[in-house]
Design a protein around this motif. Structure first.
Motif, PDB file in Angstrom:
ATOM      1  N   LEU A 118      86.957 152.158  99.548  1.00 28.36           N
ATOM      2  CA  LEU A 118      86.456 153.234  98.681  1.00 28.36           C
ATOM      3  C   LEU A 118      85.018 152.918  98.266  1.00 28.36           C
ATOM      4  CD1 LEU A 118      89.687 153.454  96.533  1.00 28.36           C
ATOM      5  CD2 LEU A 118      88.914 155.182  98.168  1.00 28.36           C
ATOM      6  N   GLU A 119      84.083 153.713  98.735  1.00 32.52           N
ATOM      7  CA  GLU A 119      82.672 153.516  98.409  1.00 32.52           C
ATOM      8  C   GLU A 119      82.305 154.399  97.223  1.00 32.52           C
ATOM      9  OE1 GLU A 119      80.802 151.224  99.718  1.00 32.52           O
ATOM     10  OE2 GLU A 119      82.376 150.599 101.118  1.00 32.52           O
ATOM     11  N   VAL A 120      81.886 153.785  96.152  1.00 32.00           N
ATOM     12  CA  VAL A 120      81.629 154.501  94.899  1.00 32.00           C
ATOM     13  C   VAL A 120      80.245 155.146  94.912  1.00 32.00           C
ATOM     14  CG1 VAL A 120      81.469 154.266  92.393  1.00 32.00           C
ATOM     15  CG2 VAL A 120      83.087 152.856  93.678  1.00 32.00           C
ATOM     16  N   PRO A 121      80.141 156.449  94.683  1.00 34.34           N
ATOM     17  CA  PRO A 121      78.832 157.100  94.661  1.00 34.34           C
ATOM     18  C   PRO A 121      78.023 156.810  93.398  1.00 34.34           C
ATOM     19  CG  PRO A 121      80.587 158.670  95.214  1.00 34.34           C
ATOM     20  CD  PRO A 121      81.231 157.441  94.659  1.00 34.34           C
ATOM     21  N   VAL A 122      78.704 156.728  92.215  1.00 30.67           N
ATOM     22  CA  VAL A 122      77.980 156.622  90.953  1.00 30.67           C
ATOM     23  C   VAL A 122      78.813 155.852  89.935  1.00 30.67           C
ATOM     24  CG1 VAL A 122      78.859 158.885  90.211  1.00 30.67           C
ATOM     25  CG2 VAL A 122      76.828 157.959  89.109  1.00 30.67           C
ATOM     26  N   ASN A 123      78.119 155.065  89.111  1.00 33.83           N
ATOM     27  CA  ASN A 123      78.758 154.314  88.029  1.00 33.83           C
ATOM     28  C   ASN A 123      77.971 154.580  86.757  1.00 33.83           C
ATOM     29  OD1 ASN A 123      80.377 152.528  86.582  1.00 33.83           O
ATOM     30  ND2 ASN A 123      79.426 150.678  87.418  1.00 33.83           N
ATOM     31  N   GLN A 124      78.647 155.105  85.737  1.00 26.21           N
ATOM     32  CA  GLN A 124      77.994 155.395  84.460  1.00 26.21           C
ATOM     33  C   GLN A 124      78.230 154.211  83.527  1.00 26.21           C
ATOM     34  OE1 GLN A 124      78.911 158.383  80.890  1.00 26.21           O
ATOM     35  NE2 GLN A 124      78.404 159.508  82.762  1.00 26.21           N
ATOM     36  N   VAL A 125      77.128 153.565  83.111  1.00 20.46           N
ATOM     37  CA  VAL A 125      77.215 152.356  82.299  1.00 20.46           C
ATOM     38  C   VAL A 125      76.163 152.402  81.195  1.00 20.46           C
ATOM     39  CG1 VAL A 125      78.166 150.896  84.139  1.00 20.46           C
ATOM     40  CG2 VAL A 125      75.690 151.144  83.916  1.00 20.46           C
ATOM     41  N   GLN A 126      76.316 151.522  80.205  1.00 21.56           N
ATOM     42  CA  GLN A 126      75.345 151.437  79.117  1.00 21.56           C
ATOM     43  C   GLN A 126      74.082 150.731  79.599  1.00 21.56           C
ATOM     44  OE1 GLN A 126      76.601 149.162  75.683  1.00 21.56           O
ATOM     45  NE2 GLN A 126      74.572 149.259  74.746  1.00 21.56           N
ATOM     46  N   ILE A 127      72.967 151.444  79.571  1.00 25.93           N
ATOM     47  CA  ILE A 127      71.674 150.866  79.948  1.00 25.93           C
ATOM     48  C   ILE A 127      70.624 151.347  78.956  1.00 25.93           C
ATOM     49  CG2 ILE A 127      69.836 150.715  81.687  1.00 25.93           C
ATOM     50  CD1 ILE A 127      72.296 149.354  82.687  1.00 25.93           C
TER      51      ILE A 127
END
Length: 287
Positions: free
Chosen positions: A167-176
């Motif tokens: 499973l190739e992840v397109p996007v990861n939402q993280v605290q930046i």
């Protein structure tokens, strides 16, 4: 079905204002964050933001505002295909038919037939079902119920588990933000071609907004410190999702594409990194 994910193309965007998540799926680099707004506050803020020009709205099951966000979208009068809508689901839906149920519930609350982006909100590794949840998301994408899938708060170790399952992840939402850059996380994203979406992109206490590395470019370009930090986010190739219910700040947060920071100015903001971890540890926290 009318208005399916496959038919949603959105409006033409200016170059440099979007990122590609998958073939034919582009996400505006600035979105409206909606946590912790609820009820009429959320509906009103969403409707006004769309009328100010926002085309990307971010919500989540756990924000308890999906119905209010949906009302704001309807109130704005925007065509559904002109809006990029993101939401996230909780751990109770991981595994089995849960992801499909999560989609149906979210779509009903939002009043939409499809989602542009559907995210696993937290990995909850102790539960051990996020790989199964991601597989369920890929099936929804194949059926056209969602245009793209992704994750939120996943560490590189969690992402590697998904990759090991094919499973190739397109996007990861993280605290930046400038003081919490999660450099190892960002490096992994770059190496693997994962788009980074930054939540809390202006931080929580705003202390760095008074740093000379931020205030000097703000004076140079006639912008606010917040605009400079958001420009740093998008110029770094990240999606940024600032929350605001204020008309002036909504407009300002969206107005970050008419100037560019120099390499030195970018490096100056990069140097504000403290090495502090994100506020919540996704190996321990989750919902």
């Amino acid at each position: 079905m009318t208005g399916t994910a496959a038919e949603a193309t959105g409006t033409a965007a200016e170059p440099g204002t979007t990122a590609e998540l998958a073939p034919g799926v582009v996400i505006p680099l600035i979105g409206l964050g909606t946590w912790p707004m609820t009820g009429e506050e959320a509906s009103d803020a969403v409707a006004r933001a769309i009328n100010h020009g926002y085309r990307h709205i971010d919500t989540a099951e756990n924000y308890d505002n999906e119905e209010a966000v949906g009302e704001g979208i309807r109130r704005s009068g925007i065509a559904r295909g002109d809006l990029f809508l993101t939401t996230k689901f909780n751990k109770q839906w991981h595994g089995g038919t849960g992801v499909r149920e999560a989609f149906g519930t979210a779509a009903r609350r939002l009043g939409t037939e499809y989602l542009d982006l559907f995210l696993i909100h937290w990995p909850n590794p102790a539960q051990g079902r996020f790989v199964e949840a991601a597989a369920g998301l890929t099936r929804l994408a194949e059926e056209g119920l969602i245009r793209c899938w992704g994750v939120s708060n996943f560490k590189p170790a969690h992402l590697r588990e998904l990759q090991a399952a094919g499973l190739e992840v397109p996007v990861n939402q993280v605290q930046i933000d400038p003081e919490h850059q999660q450099l190892d996380q960002l490096a992994f994203h770059r190496e693997q071609g994962i788009v980074t979406a930054a939540y809390s992109p202006l931080g929580r206490n705003g202390g760095f907004l008074s740093a000379p590395a931020v205030t000097s470019p703000a004076e140079e370009y006639g912008k606010t410190p917040a605009q400079v930090v958001l420009r740093w986010q998008v110029q770094s190739g990240r999606v940024a999702i600032p929350k605001s219910a204020d008309d002036r700040r909504q407009r300002e947060n969206l107005d970050v594409f008419g100037f560019a920071l120099t390499e030195g100015e970018m490096a100056g903001i990069d140097a504000l990194e403290t090495g502090a971890p994100p506020r919540l540890d996704s190996d321990e926290f989750g919902h």
